[in-house]
Structures are given as C-alpha cells and as structure tokens.
Design an enzyme around this catalytic site. Structure first.
Site, PDB file in Angstrom:
ATOM      1  N   SER A 194      57.873  61.157  38.461  1.00  7.65           N
ATOM      2  CA  SER A 194      58.942  60.156  38.570  1.00  7.65           C
ATOM      3  C   SER A 194      60.293  60.852  38.598  1.00  7.65           C
ATOM      4  O   SER A 194      60.439  61.956  38.048  1.00  7.65           O
ATOM      5  CB  SER A 194      58.892  59.195  37.384  1.00  7.65           C
ATOM      6  OG  SER A 194      60.019  58.320  37.380  1.00  7.65           O
ATOM      7  N   TYR A 238      58.195  57.468  28.415  1.00 11.10           N
ATOM      8  CA  TYR A 238      57.928  57.541  29.855  1.00 11.10           C
ATOM      9  C   TYR A 238      58.577  58.784  30.456  1.00 11.10           C
ATOM     10  O   TYR A 238      57.934  59.544  31.188  1.00 11.10           O
ATOM     11  CB  TYR A 238      58.464  56.275  30.537  1.00 11.10           C
ATOM     12  CG  TYR A 238      58.198  56.212  32.019  1.00 11.10           C
ATOM     13  CD1 TYR A 238      56.981  55.747  32.507  1.00 11.10           C
ATOM     14  CD2 TYR A 238      59.162  56.613  32.936  1.00 11.10           C
ATOM     15  CE1 TYR A 238      56.731  55.684  33.877  1.00 11.10           C
ATOM     16  CE2 TYR A 238      58.925  56.555  34.305  1.00 11.10           C
ATOM     17  CZ  TYR A 238      57.714  56.087  34.771  1.00 11.10           C
ATOM     18  OH  TYR A 238      57.470  56.027  36.130  1.00 11.10           O
ATOM     19  N   LYS A 270      56.482  61.964  32.172  1.00 11.79           N
ATOM     20  CA  LYS A 270      56.613  62.323  33.581  1.00 11.79           C
ATOM     21  C   LYS A 270      57.121  63.750  33.763  1.00 11.79           C
ATOM     22  O   LYS A 270      56.736  64.438  34.713  1.00 11.79           O
ATOM     23  CB  LYS A 270      57.519  61.321  34.292  1.00 11.79           C
ATOM     24  CG  LYS A 270      56.904  59.919  34.402  1.00 11.79           C
ATOM     25  CD  LYS A 270      55.581  59.928  35.154  1.00 11.79           C
ATOM     26  CE  LYS A 270      55.043  58.531  35.395  1.00 11.79           C
ATOM     27  NZ  LYS A 270      53.780  58.522  36.172  1.00 11.79           N
TER      28      LYS A 270
END
Length: 258
Positions: free
Chosen positions: A148, A163, A167
């Site tokens: 990401s 998150y 990533k």
C-alpha cells in the site's frame, strides 16, 4: 512475436487471494483476460463462486473458487495443493487479502493489532512461502504482493497505525524473498495502491466522509479505479519482466510525491 503477444499469459496458472471483490477481483479478471487460468480465493465463498462464474463466462478460461483462511497454515497449504491439482500447475500468485482497522493507537487493543498484522503480513508470509516452495521445485514463477502507499506515508486523518506497519512489512518481506530466490527462478514484487474506489470504500459509513478530502489532496483529484491495477499485475505475472524482482510499484496518482 510482438510485445503485446509476449505479455499474454496463455498456459499460465495462478491464484488470487481476497479475490471475491475489489482489487483482487479486478486483477483476477486481468489475468484471465490475458489467457491464464485462475483460482478465486476468499473467505466469502458465495461471492467468490459468483466472481469465478462471471470471469469464466467473460473470458472462456478455467476459473474456480476456493474458500481459505489465509492466516491458517494448513488451509493455505491445502489451497495451494488444490490449485495445483485443479489447474495442473502454479506459475503465479497474487497475495492480496487484507483488512484495515481504523482506531487511534492509544485506544487500539492488542487483539485488534494482532488481527491486522496476522491478515496483512503473516498471511503474506504463508502464501508466499507455500506457493514459493512449489515454484522453486517446478521451474520458477512470479509472486505479487499487495502492499500500500500506506507503507510509504502516514495516512491522515484516519488513524491506522497497524495497517501502515503491516504494509511496510509486506514490502520488506517482498524484497527479502526476492533476494533469497533471485537465482532460483522465483520473482517477488509488490504493488502499493493509493486510494482506490472499491465498492467497499465507497459504501463504508466511516470512510465516505473522507473521500472528498482524499480527492482534494490528490494531484489527480480523484480516487483510482480497481481496474487500473490490472495491467501492472499482468505484467508482473508474465515473462516479459524476467529482470524485475524485489520492486514495489506505487500506483497512487502521485499522492505520495509530496
């Protein structure tokens, strides 16, 4: 043979995790349109079967659905074994499954943190290494991981430390596996999408108010479309990128450029 013909995936076999909808559905569609046979892997088997039938009807390729908890080692091994048995081999995979929990760090529970890390990073390790073992023993292959742009920046205003960390880990795992397997015929790359206008994002009551802010901040003034990730994944799955491994491709409409 021209470059377009060389980029086709005729005869190749692969799978995509988190493929029932969104980015995974689009990349699986792209693989099939390029001539590959594809397994649609997801926990939502009903939606996965619907997606598989849709792609098969549109492309004429062999496409089938598999239910798999990608955080469970035994299930991932069984899934890879089933893909190989059903398709007759495994040339590429797209490890795409992921989740996000938007919670302030001081309020996030350890259980929430572990859930995100388990789905977004540990599952990539399981998928890559189990698929990679087969590829290493059968002439090589290509692995694509979904990272990401959040591995490169800290998103605002939504709080998502788990998150972002997960990533970033995906990118470093990608590079590590690429180096280990560089002389063994298995390539490992990642894609880092920016804000992509999937149905899930556009329907989220939490995220809908943020879309306008993201669009205002984006140099292109819009979210990306899931379909705009297909071509890079088709390229990475094929033979024309034989010298491409350990790379992370940011597809974000220049969002991370400033």
């Amino acid at each position: 043979m021209g470059i377009i013909e060389k980029m086709r995936l005729d005869g190749k076999k692969g799978f995509v995790t988190g493929a029932a909808r969104g980015i995974g559905k689009c990349t699986a569609t792209g693989f099939a349109e390029a001539g590959a046979d594809v397994a649609i892997v997801d926990m939502d088997i009903a939606e996965a079967e619907k997606t598989a039938k849709e792609i098969a009807a549109a492309t004429g390729r062999k496409v089938f659905a598999l239910k798999c908890d990608v955080t469970n080692e035994a299930e991932v091994q069984a899934m890879v074994d089933k893909v190989v048995a059903e398709l007759g081999g495994l040339n590429f995979c797209h490890a795409n499954a992921g989740i996000c929990i938007n919670e302030a760090a001081e309020k996030m529970t350890y259980a929430q943190w572990l859930k995100v890390i388990n789905v977004n990073l540990n599952s990539i390790f399981l998928t890559d290494t189990i698929a990679g073992k087969y590829m290493l023993a059968h002439g090589g292959g290509s692995i694509i991981n979904t990272a990401s742009m959040s591995a490169h920046i800290v998103n605002v205003p939504q709080p998502q430390c788990a998150y972002n960390a997960s990533k970033a880990g995906v990118i470093q795992l990608t590079k590590s596996l690429a180096v280990e397997w560089a002389k063994k015929g298995v390539r490992v790359n990642s894609i880092s999408p920016g804000y992509i206008g999937t149905d899930l994002i556009r329907s989220s009551e939490f995220l809908k108010p943020l879309i306008a802010k993201w669009e205002d901040f984006s140099p292109m003034g819009r979210l990306g479309a899931p379909e705009e990730l297909e071509s890079i994944c088709v390229y990475l799955a094929g033979d024309t990128c034989a010298f491409t491994t350990g790379s992370d491709f940011i597809i974000d409409g220049a969002f991370t450029c400033f």
